[in-house]
Design a protein around this motif. Structure first.
Motif, mmCIF file in Angstrom:
data_model
loop_
_atom_site.group_PDB
_atom_site.id
_atom_site.type_symbol
_atom_site.label_atom_id
_atom_site.label_comp_id
_atom_site.label_asym_id
_atom_site.label_seq_id
_atom_site.Cartn_x
_atom_site.Cartn_y
_atom_site.Cartn_z
ATOM 1 N N ARG A 131 0.844 -1.199 0.000
ATOM 2 C CA ARG A 131 0.000 0.000 0.000
ATOM 3 C C ARG A 131 0.873 1.239 0.000
ATOM 4 N NH1 ARG A 131 -3.459 -1.735 4.812
ATOM 5 N NH2 ARG A 131 -4.981 -3.191 3.926
ATOM 6 N N VAL A 132 0.550 2.159 -0.894
ATOM 7 C CA VAL A 132 1.256 3.435 -0.944
ATOM 8 C C VAL A 132 0.222 4.548 -1.074
ATOM 9 C CG1 VAL A 132 1.609 3.286 -3.457
ATOM 10 C CG2 VAL A 132 3.084 4.773 -2.075
ATOM 11 N N TRP A 133 0.410 5.611 -0.311
ATOM 12 C CA TRP A 133 -0.500 6.764 -0.363
ATOM 13 C C TRP A 133 0.004 7.713 -1.441
ATOM 14 C CZ3 TRP A 133 -0.093 12.102 1.217
ATOM 15 C CH2 TRP A 133 -1.328 12.771 1.304
ATOM 16 N N ALA A 134 -0.773 7.843 -2.523
ATOM 17 C CA ALA A 134 -0.369 8.692 -3.646
ATOM 18 C C ALA A 134 -1.606 9.310 -4.286
ATOM 19 C CB ALA A 134 0.419 7.880 -4.662
ATOM 20 N N PRO A 135 -2.329 10.164 -3.571
ATOM 21 C CA PRO A 135 -3.621 10.662 -4.062
ATOM 22 C C PRO A 135 -3.535 11.513 -5.315
ATOM 23 C CG PRO A 135 -2.937 11.842 -2.092
ATOM 24 C CD PRO A 135 -1.997 10.692 -2.252
ATOM 25 N N SER A 136 -2.378 12.138 -5.571
ATOM 26 C CA SER A 136 -2.263 12.974 -6.764
ATOM 27 C C SER A 136 -1.890 12.167 -8.000
ATOM 28 C CB SER A 136 -1.233 14.083 -6.542
ATOM 29 O OG SER A 136 0.045 13.530 -6.265
ATOM 30 N N ALA A 137 -1.619 10.874 -7.836
ATOM 31 C CA ALA A 137 -1.193 10.036 -8.951
ATOM 32 C C ALA A 137 -2.379 9.583 -9.791
ATOM 33 C CB ALA A 137 -0.434 8.825 -8.434
ATOM 34 N N SER A 138 -2.164 9.471 -11.086
ATOM 35 C CA SER A 138 -3.183 8.922 -11.987
ATOM 36 C C SER A 138 -3.038 7.420 -12.132
ATOM 37 C CB SER A 138 -3.097 9.592 -13.356
ATOM 38 O OG SER A 138 -1.797 9.420 -13.911
ATOM 39 N N ALA A 139 -1.891 6.877 -11.743
ATOM 40 C CA ALA A 139 -1.656 5.437 -11.777
ATOM 41 C C ALA A 139 -0.444 5.126 -10.913
ATOM 42 C CB ALA A 139 -1.426 4.956 -13.212
ATOM 43 N N ALA A 140 -0.330 3.848 -10.503
ATOM 44 C CA ALA A 140 0.827 3.388 -9.736
ATOM 45 C C ALA A 140 1.105 1.936 -10.086
ATOM 46 C CB ALA A 140 0.585 3.538 -8.241
ATOM 47 N N MET A 141 2.365 1.595 -10.128
ATOM 48 C CA MET A 141 2.793 0.236 -10.445
ATOM 49 C C MET A 141 3.736 -0.246 -9.347
ATOM 50 S SD MET A 141 1.416 0.051 -13.589
ATOM 51 C CE MET A 141 2.241 -1.146 -14.631
ATOM 52 N N LEU A 142 3.767 -1.555 -9.152
ATOM 53 C CA LEU A 142 4.685 -2.185 -8.212
ATOM 54 C C LEU A 142 5.736 -2.953 -9.001
ATOM 55 C CD1 LEU A 142 5.484 -3.164 -5.306
ATOM 56 C CD2 LEU A 142 3.956 -5.111 -5.713
ATOM 57 N N GLU A 143 6.982 -2.630 -8.758
ATOM 58 C CA GLU A 143 8.097 -3.352 -9.373
ATOM 59 C C GLU A 143 8.668 -4.324 -8.357
ATOM 60 O OE1 GLU A 143 12.675 -2.212 -10.187
ATOM 61 O OE2 GLU A 143 11.238 -0.910 -11.230
ATOM 62 N N LEU A 144 8.745 -5.598 -8.729
ATOM 63 C CA LEU A 144 9.245 -6.637 -7.843
ATOM 64 C C LEU A 144 10.470 -7.303 -8.437
ATOM 65 C CD1 LEU A 144 5.910 -8.422 -6.827
ATOM 66 C CD2 LEU A 144 7.398 -7.098 -5.306
ATOM 67 N N GLN A 145 11.399 -7.688 -7.560
ATOM 68 C CA GLN A 145 12.592 -8.407 -7.992
ATOM 69 C C GLN A 145 12.904 -9.483 -6.965
ATOM 70 O OE1 GLN A 145 15.958 -5.881 -8.735
ATOM 71 N NE2 GLN A 145 17.203 -7.498 -9.608
ATOM 72 N N SER A 146 13.175 -10.675 -7.430
ATOM 73 C CA SER A 146 13.430 -11.803 -6.533
ATOM 74 C C SER A 146 14.726 -11.595 -5.762
ATOM 75 C CB SER A 146 13.499 -13.104 -7.332
ATOM 76 O OG SER A 146 14.560 -13.046 -8.277
ATOM 77 N N PRO A 147 14.884 -12.299 -4.632
ATOM 78 C CA PRO A 147 16.090 -12.116 -3.809
ATOM 79 C C PRO A 147 17.391 -12.346 -4.570
ATOM 80 C CG PRO A 147 14.428 -13.317 -2.577
ATOM 81 C CD PRO A 147 13.898 -13.180 -3.976
ATOM 82 N N ASP A 148 17.381 -13.284 -5.529
ATOM 83 C CA ASP A 148 18.608 -13.544 -6.288
ATOM 84 C C ASP A 148 18.729 -12.678 -7.530
ATOM 85 O OD1 ASP A 148 16.704 -14.613 -7.956
ATOM 86 O OD2 ASP A 148 17.428 -16.679 -7.831
ATOM 87 N N GLY A 149 17.722 -11.814 -7.767
ATOM 88 C CA GLY A 149 17.774 -10.880 -8.876
ATOM 89 C C GLY A 149 17.418 -11.455 -10.227
ATOM 90 N N THR A 150 17.035 -12.728 -10.290
ATOM 91 C CA THR A 150 16.780 -13.365 -11.590
ATOM 92 C C THR A 150 15.376 -13.107 -12.116
ATOM 93 O OG1 THR A 150 16.111 -15.434 -10.509
ATOM 94 C CG2 THR A 150 18.456 -15.183 -11.108
ATOM 95 N N GLN A 151 14.443 -12.796 -11.221
ATOM 96 C CA GLN A 151 13.065 -12.558 -11.641
ATOM 97 C C GLN A 151 12.691 -11.100 -11.374
ATOM 98 O OE1 GLN A 151 10.162 -15.624 -10.336
ATOM 99 N NE2 GLN A 151 11.922 -16.618 -9.345
ATOM 100 N N LYS A 152 12.032 -10.510 -12.356
ATOM 101 C CA LYS A 152 11.597 -9.126 -12.203
ATOM 102 C C LYS A 152 10.253 -8.957 -12.887
ATOM 103 C CE LYS A 152 13.228 -4.351 -12.841
ATOM 104 N NZ LYS A 152 14.340 -3.494 -13.321
ATOM 105 N N THR A 153 9.349 -8.262 -12.239
ATOM 106 C CA THR A 153 8.025 -8.046 -12.804
ATOM 107 C C THR A 153 7.492 -6.702 -12.356
ATOM 108 O OG1 THR A 153 5.812 -8.997 -13.067
ATOM 109 C CG2 THR A 153 6.810 -9.159 -10.886
#
Length: 710
Positions: A119-141
């Protein structure tokens, strides 16, 4: 960020007010009538409230039919069907916005082994995305987040996310801001990304800290984690690291105690560490190449990585700091954290600015960022979500890290209501917690009556303030190096020192007065003497003792700077915030050389702790039990009397003498007393004194009337 070209500018400055700026050389192309268009293409008229010619623009102030919904992309059209996007402007700094978007829930990464909610509070934003990366750095989404109520963007990710790295992409005014989470509790090296961790893997064995009934019962000792152990003679293995605070029975090559063992022997009750939340100024991957005090906050809820044995492991810094705090508790010492909730390192790059641009910081009447802190930004603590962040952060440190007090850097930037809320919260979470700060009156755009400054101390009961009047009276002006205080021989400061000894009545209550003569800031007492006085080292050491004795035997809360008791020097550097270890380190070799001075201070601390008469809590108690003797024009002499019901002695007399000449002081009512100490000796056997006290050198004399006959 993108370089966006717009034919004209349109800003939402209030919920129904839009400011349009048309280039002055193109007013024939753009202008009234103006229309507001939503995402579905629905148009509504905009009423012109004001028109003004500026230097390079024509300004229109427009009013919409109703409040403009945030979180959507709107367009403003003008004649000729020219359009521009409606940017989020000063609306986010309005009270209406604050009330409309205040969110009371939990923010950040909320972990369970089955799923993690982001959860992130960003009321002025028109959109928000979550960037994830696995602990070993091999997976990113990158995943789309969903806008919920009060401007919160949220997404639930199934599975065990323990160890995964994450960042947010926030879209505001057609720009993308890639940012760490303001509520991150763990980060990668140098604070680049947030990390999700399992709280169960971060627990350490807890030990109960020492309980205190009053701030006046504390003796505070200020230290910097790196300074504390980095010296070659420190005897500690983990030099400059959190774990140095866990080492027991350390000593110099000559067998003198260092580290935690030294603090125990000295008798202080609270160690206040300069900031240990994540800060800029030191490369965590190569900490030996730079130095910083830590007043450059990056992440407020994460420990600094340069003090960790492995800053690349997000868990280790957390466990090491928690272990260090509990080790201090186990050894009878309480821990105060230095908190910097008044500014960030760089406003433009901070997670605050990159999630809600313009909200978390004060701006002046012209819309420019305020700079009362002197570092380019002032946190707007009076705004509801800024206040919530501060309160959430304080709760986190009190509960999760078990700190016992908070020292607020530049507290005068904060607003009174926030400080009151801090006090209420802290007392609920951890009764007896010490809260104090720098109440300097700073030039920030906050009404004078709302500033958490010294002159408003009466509106913040239970909050302590660094007493600069006390400091300057004893030591001399911080800003005029040649100015000498009472302990440096200027007896014209006598009345001001007496006021401080009595707890600064009418200025602060004893429980609010943090009495000190030096801290990490400005010249040490020893370095100021080197500039002010042409005296030999022996005489200067006596003056050093005198200044400490005044601090420890005055009504209020005594505060010592680490190494002050053995004449700490920074080689004349009055602002060593990024100087070398050679300048800043605690010199344990000097500790060994001046062990006699340390023993003197140790006994003074023991005297204070043993006698409640030195720790009166209210102005009324001080008025009832303390009076000054006027038998000498230059020395300060005072009497603590009618104390038999609260103290182990019937009466105490303290004399602070700033001169070397011999002089006799007439004792009250011709009574007889016992001499407890003079500037040179704490007496093991009874030394009766009748009628007169012989002053025979610079320093402090303590006499007492015991209960019973002597």
């Amino acid at each position: 960020m993108l370089n966006i070209s717009r034919p004209f500018e349109a800003y939402l400055d209030e919920m129904r007010t839009i400011t349009v700026l048309v280039p002055g050389n193109r007013t024939d192309c753009f202008g009234p009538p103006f229309l507001l268009e939503d995402e579905q293409g629905k148009e509504s008229g905009l009423l012109i409230k004001e028109t003004r010619e500026l230097k390079e623009h024509r300004k229109y102030v427009l009013e919409s039919e109703g409040p403009v919904p945030l979180g959507r992309v709107h367009k403003v059209r003008c004649r000729g069907s020219e359009w521009t996007d409606l940017q989020i402007g000063a609306v986010i700094r309005t009270a209406e916005f604050d009330q409309a978007f205040f969110y009371e829930g939990t923010l950040g990464a909320i972990y369970s082994r089955e799923r993690t909610i982001f959860r992130v509070w960003a009321p002025s934003a028109s959109a928000a995305m979550l960037e994830l990366q696995s602990p070993d750095g091999t997976q990113k989404t990158v995943l789309q987040m969903v806008r919920k109520h009060k401007g919160v963007y949220e997404i639930t990710v199934d599975g065990d996310m323990n160890g995964w790295m994450y960042m947010y992409h926030i879209y505001v005014n057609r720009e993308r801001f890639r940012t760490a989470d303001p509520y991150a509790k763990a980060v990668t090296a140098n604070g680049e990304k947030g990390v999700v961790l399992d709280p169960d893997e971060l627990k350490v064995e807890k030990h109960d800290p020492q309980a205190f009934q009053s701030p006046c019962d504390a003796v505070i000792y200020e230290a910097h984690i790196r300074d504390f152990s980095i010296h070659d003679e420190s005897g500690m293995q983990y030099k400059g690291k959190y774990l140095a605070l866990t080492e027991e029975h350390t000593e110099t090559a000559g067998g003198f105690s260092t580290g935690v063992s030294y603090l125990q022997e000295l008798g202080i009750t609270h160690v206040e560490f300069l900031p240990f939340n994540d800060f800029a100024g030191v490369d965590e991957l190569d900490p030996g190449t730079s130095y910083n005090w830590g007043y450059n906050p990056l992440h407020f809820n994460v420990p600094e990585g340069s003090y960790s044995l492995d800053p690349q492991d997000p868990k280790k810094r957390i466990i090491e700091l928690k272990t260090a705090i509990q080790a201090l508790h186990k050894n009878g010492l309480n821990v105060i954290m230095d908190a910097v909730y008044n500014h960030v390192y760089k406003r433009e790059d901070s997670p605050f600015e990159r999630t809600v641009p313009g909200y978390f910081f004060r701006h002046d009447e012209f819309g420019f960022p305020a700079d009362g802190t002197g570092v380019g930004n002032d946190i707007a603590s009076e705004r509801l979500m800024a206040r919530k962040f501060i309160l959430d952060s304080i709760r986190f440190w009190l509960e999760d890290y078990d700190v016992d007090g908070i020292r607020f850097d530049l507290m005068g930037i904060l607003d009174i209501e926030t400080v009151r809320r801090i006090k209420q919260l802290a007392e609920r979470v951890k009764p007896g917690v010490l809260l104090f700060g720098e109440g300097w009156d700073l030039n920030t755009p906050l009404p004078d009556g709302q500033k958490a400054a010294l002159h408003n101390a009466g509106n913040m009961p239970g909050i302590g303030f660094f007493n600069d009047r006390f400091r300057d009276a004893v030591k001399g002006s911080t800003f005029h190096l040649e100015d000498r205080g009472f302990a440096l021989g200027d007896v014209r400061k006598k009345a001001a020192v007496q006021d401080g000894i009595a707890g600064s009545p009418g200025f602060l209550s004893p429980q609010q007065s943090i009495n000190y003569v030096e801290s990490h800031d400005n010249h040490t007492f020893w370095d100021k003497m080197a500039f002010c006085l042409q005296e030999d080292q022996k005489t200067k050491r006596l003056r050093q003792r005198l200044s400490i004795a005044i601090v420890l035997l005055s009504q209020g809360v005594p505060f010592l700077h680490s190494g002050q008791e053995f004449c700490r020097t920074k080689q004349g550097n009055q602002n060593s915030y990024r100087a070398s270890d050679q300048i800043n380190r605690l010199d344990w070799k000097k500790r060994a050389a001046l062990h006699g001075d340390i023993e003197y201070v140790r006994k003074l601390i023991a005297l204070r702790k043993a006698h409640p008469a030195f720790r009166l809590r209210t102005p009324g108690e001080v008025k009832k039990h303390l009076s000054f003797l006027e038998e000498t024009k230059e020395a300060i002499a005072y009497r603590l009397y009618h104390i038999g019901k609260i103290d182990g002695w019937n009466e105490i007399i303290v004399v602070h003498c700033p001169f070397a000449k011999k002089e006799e002081l007439k004792l009250p009512d011709g009574k007889s007393y016992l001499l407890y100490c003079d500037p040179f000796t704490f007496f093991q056997e009874m030394v009766p004194v009748s009628g007169w006290l012989q002053l025979n050198g610079i320093g402090t004399y303590v006499l007492y009337e015991p209960k019973g006959i002597f």
